[in-house]
Structure formats: C-alpha cells, structure tokens
Design a protein around this motif. Structure first.
Motif, PDB file in Angstrom:
ATOM      1  N   GLU A   1       0.840  -1.199   0.000  1.00  0.00           N
ATOM      2  CA  GLU A   1       0.000   0.000   0.000  1.00  0.00           C
ATOM      3  C   GLU A   1       0.876   1.251   0.000  1.00  0.00           C
ATOM      4  O   GLU A   1       1.939   1.279   0.619  1.00  0.00           O
ATOM      5  N   ARG A   2       0.366   2.290  -0.656  1.00  0.00           N
ATOM      6  CA  ARG A   2       1.206   3.468  -0.867  1.00  0.00           C
ATOM      7  C   ARG A   2       0.390   4.685  -1.277  1.00  0.00           C
ATOM      8  O   ARG A   2      -0.791   4.570  -1.627  1.00  0.00           O
ATOM      9  N   ILE A   3       1.069   5.829  -1.282  1.00  0.00           N
ATOM     10  CA  ILE A   3       0.603   6.987  -2.029  1.00  0.00           C
ATOM     11  C   ILE A   3       1.414   7.011  -3.317  1.00  0.00           C
ATOM     12  O   ILE A   3       2.632   6.883  -3.301  1.00  0.00           O
ATOM     13  N   ARG A   4       0.726   7.165  -4.428  1.00  0.00           N
ATOM     14  CA  ARG A   4       1.404   7.207  -5.730  1.00  0.00           C
ATOM     15  C   ARG A   4       1.347   8.630  -6.258  1.00  0.00           C
ATOM     16  O   ARG A   4       0.276   9.177  -6.517  1.00  0.00           O
ATOM     17  N   PHE A   5       2.521   9.250  -6.367  1.00  0.00           N
ATOM     18  CA  PHE A   5       2.618  10.605  -6.893  1.00  0.00           C
ATOM     19  C   PHE A   5       2.926  10.537  -8.388  1.00  0.00           C
ATOM     20  O   PHE A   5       3.931   9.956  -8.800  1.00  0.00           O
ATOM     21  N   SER A   6       2.054  11.128  -9.193  1.00  0.00           N
ATOM     22  CA  SER A   6       2.266  11.224 -10.638  1.00  0.00           C
ATOM     23  C   SER A   6       2.673  12.665 -10.950  1.00  0.00           C
ATOM     24  O   SER A   6       1.842  13.578 -10.903  1.00  0.00           O
ATOM     25  N   LEU A   7       3.931  12.855 -11.254  1.00  0.00           N
ATOM     26  CA  LEU A   7       4.455  14.200 -11.487  1.00  0.00           C
ATOM     27  C   LEU A   7       4.227  14.612 -12.939  1.00  0.00           C
ATOM     28  O   LEU A   7       4.035  13.773 -13.813  1.00  0.00           O
ATOM     29  N   ASN A   8       4.247  15.916 -13.170  1.00  0.00           N
ATOM     30  CA  ASN A   8       4.042  16.419 -14.523  1.00  0.00           C
ATOM     31  C   ASN A   8       4.962  17.599 -14.797  1.00  0.00           C
ATOM     32  O   ASN A   8       5.510  18.220 -13.881  1.00  0.00           O
ATOM     33  N   ALA A   9       5.132  17.884 -16.078  1.00  0.00           N
ATOM     34  CA  ALA A   9       6.095  18.890 -16.504  1.00  0.00           C
ATOM     35  C   ALA A   9       5.703  20.308 -16.112  1.00  0.00           C
ATOM     36  O   ALA A   9       6.534  21.218 -16.168  1.00  0.00           O
ATOM     37  N   GLY A  10       4.456  20.510 -15.681  1.00  0.00           N
ATOM     38  CA  GLY A  10       4.017  21.840 -15.283  1.00  0.00           C
ATOM     39  C   GLY A  10       4.325  22.199 -13.842  1.00  0.00           C
ATOM     40  O   GLY A  10       4.090  23.335 -13.409  1.00  0.00           O
ATOM     41  N   LEU A  11       4.857  21.257 -13.071  1.00  0.00           N
ATOM     42  CA  LEU A  11       5.158  21.518 -11.665  1.00  0.00           C
ATOM     43  C   LEU A  11       6.345  22.464 -11.525  1.00  0.00           C
ATOM     44  O   LEU A  11       7.260  22.475 -12.351  1.00  0.00           O
ATOM     45  N   THR A  12       6.334  23.219 -10.443  1.00  0.00           N
ATOM     46  CA  THR A  12       7.434  24.134 -10.148  1.00  0.00           C
ATOM     47  C   THR A  12       8.178  23.657  -8.908  1.00  0.00           C
ATOM     48  O   THR A  12       7.714  22.772  -8.175  1.00  0.00           O
ATOM     49  N   GLY A  13       9.325  24.258  -8.663  1.00  0.00           N
ATOM     50  CA  GLY A  13      10.072  23.951  -7.451  1.00  0.00           C
ATOM     51  C   GLY A  13       9.256  24.269  -6.208  1.00  0.00           C
ATOM     52  O   GLY A  13       9.339  23.558  -5.195  1.00  0.00           O
TER      53      GLY A  13
END
Length: 373
Positions: free
Chosen positions: A348-360
């Motif tokens: 079991e987990r949290i799944r983070f799906s990152l994207n190119a629009g994210l900022t620092g």
C-alpha cells in the motif's frame, strides 16, 4: 457470503473505493492523474486550432473499425505513428483493449508467454482469456528469465517475453537492453513491451524508453496509450506488417468494439504533434522527478526504486495510505491511496504522478506536507 458482506470487508480493511468528486477550478495541486506533459491541463489553448483544422470531424464512429465507412482520420493517425516508429501501427480503444486483444490473439499453439511478475493487469487478463502457456519471471530479474528460457526453449516454437518499460505503481523501468540481448541470443524470442507510462515522456520525439535507448527496431511489439501524456484516449500497437494484419483479423477487442469517436483520433493526431516538440518539457520533468525522489528518500530513509515521473511513498497499510491521502487533500494536494488488489498486501502506498508543469515551489509544498505527517 453476499455482496454486502464483501463490501463490509472492504470497509474494514480500508479498501473500500469511491469515485472521487469533480474538483475543477478549486486550486488543487493534482498529483493523481497521468497528464505527465501537462497537455490536458492546457487543452483550452488548442481548441481554436483544433476546430479550424477539423471542422467536420464526426463525434461517433457508429460501428466497429472493420465496419465503419469513415476511416480517414484513423488512417491519418496510424500513418503518423508509422512514420514515427518506422513500421505499421494499429489503433485500439484503450490500453486495456490493446493488451487484452493483442495478447489473447498471439496465444496460438507452440507459444510460451513469459510476463514480468508485475506486468499490468490488462496483459494478465489477455493471457487468461485463452488456454495460454505462461510462466512469470521475477520482476526485472533477467537471470531468472534466462533460466526459464533455457529450460523451456526446446518445447515451443516461440517465446514471447513481456514487460513494461515504466511500471505504473513503482515507477521503475524494465531492463530493456538486457531483454534485447536475450532476444538476440535466442531466435525464438519475441519482445512485447508496454510503453503506456513512457509514451510522450521519454525519447527525443517522446516515443518512449525504447526510443531513448535506440531499441525500437529490436522490439517486436510496442504498446502505447493516448490517455496519459497524450491527453486524449485510445491506444496503439506498433509492430510488423504481418502482425498488424494478423491482429486486424484476430484481435477480438478490435473486431467486436465500436471504434473510438473520430473526433478523439483527430485530437490525438494533433496532440502527438505537440508531444514531438516537447523535448524541453521532457527534460524538465526528468529533473523534477529526480529532485522529488531524493526528497522521498530523505524523508523515509529508504531507497526509492522509481526512475521515472511516477514516485511511490510506501505505507504498507491501507488505512495509513488513506489517512495520508486525506491529509494531503486537506492541504489542497490530490494524491490518492493505492491499495489491494492494485498492489499486493504490504505494498500500500501513495502514488505521486508528477508532470512537466510543476514548479520547485510545488515540490517544496508537497515535501513539507509529507514531513508534517
């Protein structure tokens, strides 16, 4: 045991699911979807161009692809994919349709399937639809795979080795170079690689991990989807002319399904053109993903197996995963809990799906929330 009792057990185990509510325009940071290149979030920028380019495109195919008379935009999309990959392509309604239909069709006498133990459920469903000869190899363990091949090779005409280039839950990658070397060594091997979570994200043109490693020509069957980085719907199989013709005649999910609406194929055609130009965004996403993986390792004190834009935060417990997801939501971050049967018990987990629009700033915000839990 009845349906209500089964649902009660789900609730007690923290596995009861509901479809999330619509949260548009609420200012939430959404790390739950697969819009890896941020195209879906920017779709309004393309609407006028789309209407100008495809003013008369149909909203419904109204029939199976083999029966529909309007094939123009489907053919345009397949031709574009053929030009990108250097070999024929065949459209399917979804990644699930592509895997189920292709895998089950390939199951003919004299065939042994060797899927990675963590391959997607759609591929496993395709294998179980027929009386398939199958043996699963330990995840990413090519030494184990070799032992199976050496033991079984004399019993079968062909051996189809199956893997995902990027795995959807852990974000790790298949050892494609090693798999290709096995294919070179054993002539009866065919390689089947699902690039669902890599299409648009890796490679100079966004064709996937196989392109980034220069291995497209050495993989017999590549599956890609349009519902993730491509911000559309549907899927495709890139393969030889012979296998394409074979699938047109035998893939039940193609033959017996109404085709996707031509308007979706037209949108996909335009989105693939955008994806090809997004090399800077791919580099940015790779950088953000690397930064976030390091943060997760620092917080947990454990190595993160991910090598992609999919980054898991393990909880090992369904209730804890749900609690953490809720805490993130209270801070306007959407990152959903992943529980059985999607992952095995203890996974079991949290799944983070990152994207190119994210900022620092976005990454720092999520990291601060996780540290506070």
């Amino acid at each position: 045991m009845g349906y209500n009792e089964i649902l009660d057990n789900f609730r007690q185990e923290g596995r009861f699911r509901v479809i999330p509510p619509h949260r548009a325009n609420q200012g939430f940071l959404d790390l739950s979807n697969n819009d890896y290149m941020g195209l879906a979030a920017r779709q309004s920028q393309f609407r006028d161009l789309f209407a100008e380019r495809f003013p008369d495109v149909s909203m419904s195919a109204s029939a199976s692809r083999l029966l529909a008379s309007d094939q123009d935009v489907f053919s345009q999309l397949e031709t574009r994919l053929e030009n990108l990959y250097g070999r024929p392509a065949l459209l399917f309604n979804s990644g699930y349709h592509a895997n189920v239909g292709t895998v089950s069709a390939l199951s003919i006498p004299g065939t042994l399937f060797l899927p990675d133990k963590l391959i997607h459920a759609s591929a496993i469903d395709g294998l179980t639809m027929r009386n398939t000869q199958m043996e699963r190899w330990r995840h990413n363990d090519t030494a184990h795979l070799r032992k199976i091949i050496e033991k079984k090779r004399g019993e079968f005409d062909r051996i189809i080795v199956m893997a995902e280039s990027v795995y959807s839950m852990d974000g790790d990658m298949a050892p494609l170079q090693e798999l290709v070397e096995l294919r070179r060594e054993f002539p009866e091997i065919m390689l089947y690689i699902d690039e669902a979570h890599a299409f648009g994200v890796f490679g100079e043109k966004g064709l996937g991990v196989a392109e980034s490693l220069g291995l497209i020509d050495e993989i017999d069957i590549i599956v890609g989807t349009f519902g993730k980085a491509c911000a559309s719907s549907g899927a495709f199989v890139s393969t030889s002319a012979t296998l394409r013709d074979y699938l047109v005649n035998t893939a039940r999910s193609l033959i017996f399904s109404t085709a996707i609406p031509p308007v979706c194929a037209a949108w996909t055609l335009m989105m693939t053109e955008e994806l090809e130009k997004m090399s800077e965004e791919r580099a940015r996403l790779a950088e953000i993903s690397s930064e976030f993986r390091v943060i997760i390792e620092e917080i947990t004190g454990k190595e993160c197996v991910s090598r992609s834009q999919i980054v898991p935060l393990m909880t090992g417990d369904a209730a804890k995963a749900v609690e953490m997801s809720q805490h993130l939501l209270e801070h306007e971050v959407i990152a959903l809990a992943i529980r059985r049967p999607t992952v095995p018990p203890g996974g079991e987990r949290i799944r983070f799906s990152l994207n190119a629009g994210l900022t620092g700033k976005d990454i720092s915000k999520v990291a601060d929330i996780i540290r506070s839990i």
